[in-house]
Design a protein around this motif. Structure first.
Motif, PDB file in Angstrom:
ATOM      1  N   ILE A 226     -21.396  13.868 -10.549  1.00  0.00           N
ATOM      2  CA  ILE A 226     -21.671  14.785  -9.436  1.00  0.00           C
ATOM      3  C   ILE A 226     -21.566  16.232  -9.906  1.00  0.00           C
ATOM      4  O   ILE A 226     -22.440  17.065  -9.634  1.00  0.00           O
ATOM      5  N   ASP A 227     -20.502  16.539 -10.656  1.00  0.00           N
ATOM      6  CA  ASP A 227     -20.356  17.895 -11.187  1.00  0.00           C
ATOM      7  C   ASP A 227     -21.495  18.235 -12.144  1.00  0.00           C
ATOM      8  O   ASP A 227     -21.929  19.394 -12.221  1.00  0.00           O
ATOM      9  N   THR A 228     -21.978  17.238 -12.872  1.00  0.00           N
ATOM     10  CA  THR A 228     -23.081  17.471 -13.807  1.00  0.00           C
ATOM     11  C   THR A 228     -24.355  17.853 -13.073  1.00  0.00           C
ATOM     12  O   THR A 228     -25.084  18.768 -13.488  1.00  0.00           O
ATOM     13  N   PHE A 229     -24.645  17.170 -11.969  1.00  0.00           N
ATOM     14  CA  PHE A 229     -25.814  17.535 -11.167  1.00  0.00           C
ATOM     15  C   PHE A 229     -25.660  18.943 -10.589  1.00  0.00           C
ATOM     16  O   PHE A 229     -26.630  19.700 -10.511  1.00  0.00           O
ATOM     17  N   VAL A 230     -24.447  19.300 -10.184  1.00  0.00           N
ATOM     18  CA  VAL A 230     -24.207  20.652  -9.679  1.00  0.00           C
ATOM     19  C   VAL A 230     -24.513  21.681 -10.769  1.00  0.00           C
ATOM     20  O   VAL A 230     -25.137  22.729 -10.512  1.00  0.00           O
ATOM     21  N   VAL A 231     -24.111  21.375 -12.001  1.00  0.00           N
ATOM     22  CA  VAL A 231     -24.343  22.287 -13.122  1.00  0.00           C
ATOM     23  C   VAL A 231     -25.830  22.521 -13.337  1.00  0.00           C
ATOM     24  O   VAL A 231     -26.283  23.664 -13.491  1.00  0.00           O
ATOM     25  N   ILE A 232     -26.632  21.447 -13.360  1.00  0.00           N
ATOM     26  CA  ILE A 232     -28.054  21.638 -13.660  1.00  0.00           C
ATOM     27  C   ILE A 232     -28.794  22.287 -12.494  1.00  0.00           C
ATOM     28  O   ILE A 232     -29.784  22.988 -12.708  1.00  0.00           O
ATOM     29  N   VAL A 233     -28.307  22.093 -11.271  1.00  0.00           N
ATOM     30  CA  VAL A 233     -28.928  22.773 -10.126  1.00  0.00           C
ATOM     31  C   VAL A 233     -28.637  24.274 -10.200  1.00  0.00           C
ATOM     32  O   VAL A 233     -29.523  25.105  -9.989  1.00  0.00           O
ATOM     33  N   ILE A 234     -27.394  24.632 -10.528  1.00  0.00           N
ATOM     34  CA  ILE A 234     -27.028  26.046 -10.618  1.00  0.00           C
ATOM     35  C   ILE A 234     -27.717  26.703 -11.814  1.00  0.00           C
ATOM     36  O   ILE A 234     -28.247  27.816 -11.717  1.00  0.00           O
ATOM     37  N   GLY A 235     -27.728  26.011 -12.962  1.00  0.00           N
ATOM     38  CA  GLY A 235     -28.292  26.596 -14.167  1.00  0.00           C
ATOM     39  C   GLY A 235     -29.798  26.659 -14.178  1.00  0.00           C
ATOM     40  O   GLY A 235     -30.387  27.576 -14.759  1.00  0.00           O
ATOM     41  N   GLY A 236     -30.432  25.700 -13.536  1.00  0.00           N
ATOM     42  CA  GLY A 236     -31.887  25.611 -13.559  1.00  0.00           C
ATOM     43  C   GLY A 236     -32.321  24.344 -14.271  1.00  0.00           C
ATOM     44  O   GLY A 236     -31.978  24.134 -15.438  1.00  0.00           O
ATOM     45  N   ILE A 237     -33.051  23.496 -13.580  1.00  0.00           N
ATOM     46  CA  ILE A 237     -33.437  22.198 -14.137  1.00  0.00           C
ATOM     47  C   ILE A 237     -34.363  22.403 -15.337  1.00  0.00           C
ATOM     48  O   ILE A 237     -35.384  23.081 -15.239  1.00  0.00           O
ATOM     49  N   SER A 239     -33.305  23.821 -18.212  1.00  0.00           N
ATOM     50  CA  SER A 239     -32.865  24.966 -19.002  1.00  0.00           C
ATOM     51  C   SER A 239     -31.556  24.645 -19.717  1.00  0.00           C
ATOM     52  O   SER A 239     -30.523  24.430 -19.071  1.00  0.00           O
ATOM     53  N   ILE A 240     -31.579  24.626 -21.055  1.00  0.00           N
ATOM     54  CA  ILE A 240     -30.362  24.408 -21.834  1.00  0.00           C
ATOM     55  C   ILE A 240     -29.421  25.598 -21.686  1.00  0.00           C
ATOM     56  O   ILE A 240     -28.210  25.444 -21.508  1.00  0.00           O
ATOM     57  N   ARG A 241     -29.977  26.819 -21.751  1.00  0.00           N
ATOM     58  CA  ARG A 241     -29.157  28.014 -21.575  1.00  0.00           C
ATOM     59  C   ARG A 241     -28.496  28.012 -20.201  1.00  0.00           C
ATOM     60  O   ARG A 241     -27.296  28.321 -20.065  1.00  0.00           O
ATOM     61  N   GLY A 242     -29.265  27.636 -19.175  1.00  0.00           N
ATOM     62  CA  GLY A 242     -28.703  27.574 -17.838  1.00  0.00           C
ATOM     63  C   GLY A 242     -27.599  26.538 -17.729  1.00  0.00           C
ATOM     64  O   GLY A 242     -26.569  26.781 -17.089  1.00  0.00           O
ATOM     65  N   ALA A 243     -27.789  25.371 -18.362  1.00  0.00           N
ATOM     66  CA  ALA A 243     -26.766  24.329 -18.332  1.00  0.00           C
ATOM     67  C   ALA A 243     -25.481  24.816 -19.002  1.00  0.00           C
ATOM     68  O   ALA A 243     -24.370  24.557 -18.520  1.00  0.00           O
ATOM     69  N   PHE A 244     -25.628  25.538 -20.115  1.00  0.00           N
ATOM     70  CA  PHE A 244     -24.453  26.027 -20.843  1.00  0.00           C
ATOM     71  C   PHE A 244     -23.658  27.021 -19.996  1.00  0.00           C
ATOM     72  O   PHE A 244     -22.441  26.882 -19.822  1.00  0.00           O
ATOM     73  N   LEU A 245     -24.340  28.016 -19.459  1.00  0.00           N
ATOM     74  CA  LEU A 245     -23.643  29.053 -18.695  1.00  0.00           C
ATOM     75  C   LEU A 245     -23.100  28.514 -17.376  1.00  0.00           C
ATOM     76  O   LEU A 245     -21.974  28.831 -16.983  1.00  0.00           O
ATOM     77  N   ALA A 246     -23.881  27.681 -16.701  1.00  0.00           N
ATOM     78  CA  ALA A 246     -23.420  27.121 -15.429  1.00  0.00           C
ATOM     79  C   ALA A 246     -22.228  26.193 -15.643  1.00  0.00           C
ATOM     80  O   ALA A 246     -21.296  26.162 -14.827  1.00  0.00           O
ATOM     81  N   ALA A 247     -22.229  25.422 -16.733  1.00  0.00           N
ATOM     82  CA  ALA A 247     -21.108  24.524 -17.018  1.00  0.00           C
ATOM     83  C   ALA A 247     -19.829  25.315 -17.251  1.00  0.00           C
ATOM     84  O   ALA A 247     -18.751  24.933 -16.761  1.00  0.00           O
ATOM     85  N   GLY A 300     -32.669  28.053  -9.691  1.00  0.00           N
ATOM     86  CA  GLY A 300     -31.473  28.155 -10.510  1.00  0.00           C
ATOM     87  C   GLY A 300     -31.307  29.536 -11.096  1.00  0.00           C
ATOM     88  O   GLY A 300     -32.226  30.374 -11.069  1.00  0.00           O
ATOM     89  N   LEU A 301     -30.126  29.798 -11.652  1.00  0.00           N
ATOM     90  CA  LEU A 301     -29.856  31.120 -12.209  1.00  0.00           C
ATOM     91  C   LEU A 301     -30.671  31.419 -13.448  1.00  0.00           C
ATOM     92  O   LEU A 301     -31.094  32.552 -13.678  1.00  0.00           O
ATOM     93  N   PHE A 302     -30.911  30.391 -14.277  1.00  0.00           N
ATOM     94  CA  PHE A 302     -31.618  30.599 -15.521  1.00  0.00           C
ATOM     95  C   PHE A 302     -32.710  29.521 -15.687  1.00  0.00           C
ATOM     96  O   PHE A 302     -32.600  28.654 -16.556  1.00  0.00           O
ATOM     97  N   PRO A 303     -33.728  29.548 -14.834  1.00  0.00           N
ATOM     98  CA  PRO A 303     -34.783  28.518 -14.939  1.00  0.00           C
ATOM     99  C   PRO A 303     -35.540  28.652 -16.240  1.00  0.00           C
ATOM    100  O   PRO A 303     -35.597  29.743 -16.824  1.00  0.00           O
TER     101      PRO A 303
END
Length: 307
Positions: A226-237, A239-247, A300-303
């Protein structure tokens, strides 16, 4: 407020964030490129932990166990993609959700049959089961520092892979326009298999890194998914950079929030009520952040570029 404790909690938040990144990086690639809603991603995280437990027991070495479990999880991901998921790409998301939920049940029962229903502990080797004084008066577990180092190395590897290699070029192109990539003669099925195998390996690595900290048990992947899905939604689906920063953001909010909120709530509530409410409010903050991001930046923040 104890500033030494706060500094330690910040490090714990970074460590949690990097574990989430390992999971989210693979899932965001799978979702962004393959358009596949894979609820079984957490099961691959669980299988990575169990593989590490078994291989470490057989070889009597934690490091060798992890080195063997990583390709085993990658191979398992490839088998799952070829056997179970390849027929789902043209189906709607509801069918994908139902099918991958079935995989969750399958892997949970498989683990019960092979390893049993009881939780397992993966012991650390002596050289990792120590503390390092990172600042005067601040000892910190060596293994948690190792998790941070592994997470940063994997982030660097993914950046170089996606930004500097031909496979990375295809991955980025597939995330932007899959039909065009296929029309140019790229073997989409092979690309999907590579992406899913990479995502499985990353999920398995997260499970291996978490295994000595948590209990290795059936269903351990569902809670963190669940937290992982939250991360990719915030970071931008996608986006590796978005996943890193959102995580990192989610890890810090969750961990530091649990440390700070009790002191803040003690100013307004009785201690017992504050201790009970603080963890719940800390967890809520991640969803509040997700809601704000969706309201302001739905992509997302960094699509990824072109999204």
């Amino acid at each position: 407020m104890n500033w030494l404790l706060l500094f330690e909690q910040i490090l714990n938040g970074i460590q949690l964030g990097l574990l989430l990144f390992l999971l989210a990086a693979g899932l965001t690639l799978i979702f962004g490129i393959m358009d596949l809603v894979n609820l079984a991603h957490g099961s691959l995280y669980m299988m990575g932990a169990y593989f590490a437990y078994s291989f470490a027991g057989w070889t009597d070495s934690f490091v060798i166990g992890v080195l063997l479990a990583l390709p085993a999880t990658l191979l398992l991901g490839i088998v799952v993609e070829v056997v179970a998921l390849r027929t789902l790409y043209d189906r709607n998301h509801l069918d994908q959700v139902l099918a991958t939920f079935g995989l969750i049940l399958f892997f949970n029962e498989l683990v019960r049959i092979i390893w049993g229903p009881a939780g397992l502990d993966l012991p650390l080797p002596d050289f990792l089961n120590t503390s390092v004084e990172i600042l005067p008066g601040i000892p910190y577990p060596t293994y948690r520092l190792a998790v941070i180092a592994v997470g940063l190395l994997v982030a660097l590897f993914l950046y170089l892979l996606v930004a500097r290699t031909r496979i990375g070029m295809l991955i980025r192109a597939g995330a932007s326009n899959r039909e065009m990539v296929g029309a140019l003669g790229v073997d989409i099925k092979l690309l999907y298999t590579i992406v899913f195998g990479l995502g499985a390996a990353l999920a398995g690595l997260a499970g291996m890194m978490a295994a000595p900290i948590l209990t290795v048990e059936v269903g351990m992947g569902e809670r963190i998914l669940i937290d992982t899905f939250v991360v990719i939604v915030i970071g931008g689906i996608g986006s590796i950079r978005g996943a890193f920063l959102a995580a990192l953001i989610i890890g810090l909010i969750d961990t530091v929030g649990r440390s700070i909120l009790p002191d803040l709530l003690n100013l307004m509530l009785p201690q017992a009520a504050a201790s009970t409410a603080a963890p719940a409010l800390s967890s809520m903050l991640t969803y509040v952040l997700m809601a704000l991001v969706l309201a302001i930046r739905p992509a997302g923040l960094f699509p990824p570029r072109g999204a």
